[in-house]
Design a protein around this motif. Structure first.
Motif, short mmCIF file in Angstrom:
data_model
loop_
_atom_site.label_atom_id
_atom_site.label_comp_id
_atom_site.label_asym_id
_atom_site.label_seq_id
_atom_site.Cartn_x
_atom_site.Cartn_y
_atom_site.Cartn_z
N ALA A 124 40.53 32.50 45.42
CA ALA A 124 40.22 31.90 46.42
C ALA A 124 40.56 32.87 47.72
CB ALA A 124 40.57 30.51 46.72
N ALA A 129 34.54 31.67 44.66
CA ALA A 129 34.50 30.05 44.42
C ALA A 129 34.56 29.71 43.06
CB ALA A 129 33.02 29.50 44.93
N SER A 186 25.18 30.18 37.44
CA SER A 186 25.31 30.65 38.79
C SER A 186 24.24 31.24 39.39
CB SER A 186 26.57 31.13 38.89
OG SER A 186 27.68 30.35 38.45
N VAL A 196 31.90 34.29 41.98
CA VAL A 196 32.60 33.20 41.22
C VAL A 196 33.51 33.45 40.21
CG1 VAL A 196 30.49 31.89 41.84
CG2 VAL A 196 30.52 32.97 39.75
#
Length: 369
Positions: A124, A129, A186, A196
């Motif tokens: 993070a 994400a 994704s 991600v």
């Protein structure tokens, strides 16, 4: 009639004896003597069967009254004696409120959950994400979209658990063998640019000290313009330094092969032997040192980018993956992966995991001794 009259004379002495009884055992003995099978009240009740109707009419009520009187006296005396015993016990017993309360069984954070939290926090900070996907996956997302068609030999390495049913498109369903399908999902749902990580459970038919049929994996994906291997190395180096909380982490990248990346690299980390244990840090070429593989990575294959609905001439990316359980073993000094799933809180306590003593990256708790 004479028997009844003689026996009735025992009523007053019996009541007096009950009133004078000083123990519950004495009361019980008097009950047996009066109301037991051989007791005098029981004998009177049996004698009613040999009496004439007139005698039963005149004598019966007296006998029943005697039985009720004895029964009431016994109950009253028993209650009084039990109350006296209880009061004496309460007067003698005391509660020491200064003593600590007994320790109740407590749960604990699991090393896998702890490492999952640490990884999510580290990535993070780098702008990643968290993405998730189904554990029951279809054949296309799990293999084909990752550049592993039905005849591809790499599928043999992922021999896994299939379901007899197929989805609406006629595709085979299985327990996912890696979290890589989340990368395809994704790209299809989010497009690009993309950054991600995909943590979660995965399944393969392996079982030994370092493999279990179910284990945990985390994968990362970056899709953007102008991405190259230098970005990959910096990301992995930053991640491993933060996770192991050491600045002397040294990486070694070796050429390898994965269907979904090209070029592909295995990532080794240097370690040294301290008291017979591997301690991550330093160069593997140092004295008492060595190299240990920790993850696989590479530049995303052009076909995978196309399956993700993106133009590989415009977008590039890198991907990496590693076992969460393996990272936990390295960081906290655990030597058998199978113990992770035994549910034994003694094992957790041995490695310092407790309900209140929880190691957290943000809390500054480092590697345990």
């Amino acid at each position: 009639m004479a028997l009844a009259a003689g026996a009735m004379e025992q009523l007053e002495p019996t009541l007096a004896a009950i009133a004078a009884a000083d123990t519950i055992d004495a009361v019980e003995a008097l009950r047996v003597g009066a109301l037991g099978k051989q007791g005098w009240v029981s004998a009177l009740l049996k004698s009613l069967g040999g009496m004439s109707p007139e005698e039963r009419t005149s004598t019966g009520p007296r006998i029943h009254a005697a039985r009720e009187a004895v029964t009431a006296a016994l109950a009253e005396r028993r209650t009084a004696l039990e109350s006296a015993v209880l009061e004496a016990r309460l007067a003698a017993e005391t509660a020491d409120l200064s003593l600590p309360a007994p320790i109740a069984p407590r749960g604990s954070v699991h090393p896998v959950s702890q490492v999952m939290d640490e990884l999510a926090e580290i990535f993070a900070d780098m702008g990643f994400a968290v993405a998730t996907g189904p554990e029951i996956e279809d054949d296309w997302h799990n293999f084909t979209a990752l550049n592993m068609p039905e005849t591809h030999p790499a599928r043999a390495m992922h021999d896994t658990f299939y379901f007899p049913d197929k989805d609406a498109q006629g595709r085979s369903m299985l327990l996912r063998t890696h979290t890589s399908p989340v990368q395809i999902r994704s790209m299809l749902s989010e497009g690009a640019p993309l950054r991600v990580i995909a943590p979660g459970r995965v399944y393969r038919s392996d079982s030994d000290a370092t493999h279990t049929p179910m284990f945990h994996q985390i994968e990362g994906l970056v899709i953007d313009k102008g991405i190259h291997l230098g970005h990959l190395k910096w990301t992995l180096e930053t991640f491993l330094k933060a996770f192991f909380e050491r600045d002397d982490i040294v990486l070694r990248l070796r050429p390898s092969y994965f269907p979904f990346t090209e070029p592909s690299v295995e990532v080794d980390v240097g370690y040294t032997l301290v008291n017979g244990k591997r301690v991550v840090g330093g160069s593997g070429d140092d004295a008492n040192g060595g190299w240990m593989e920790v993850l696989g990575s590479g530049m995303v294959n052009r076909k995978v980018i196309e399956f993700g609905g993106l133009d590989p001439n415009e977008w590039q990316g890198f991907a990496f993956g590693t076992g969460v359980d393996r990272l936990a073993m390295l960081k906290y000094g655990m030597d058998d992966l199978r113990a992770f799933f035994d549910g034994d809180v003694r094992w957790l306590g041995h490695y310092g995991f407790g309900a209140l003593d929880v190691p957290t990256l943000s809390g500054g708790v480092g590697v345990r001794a």
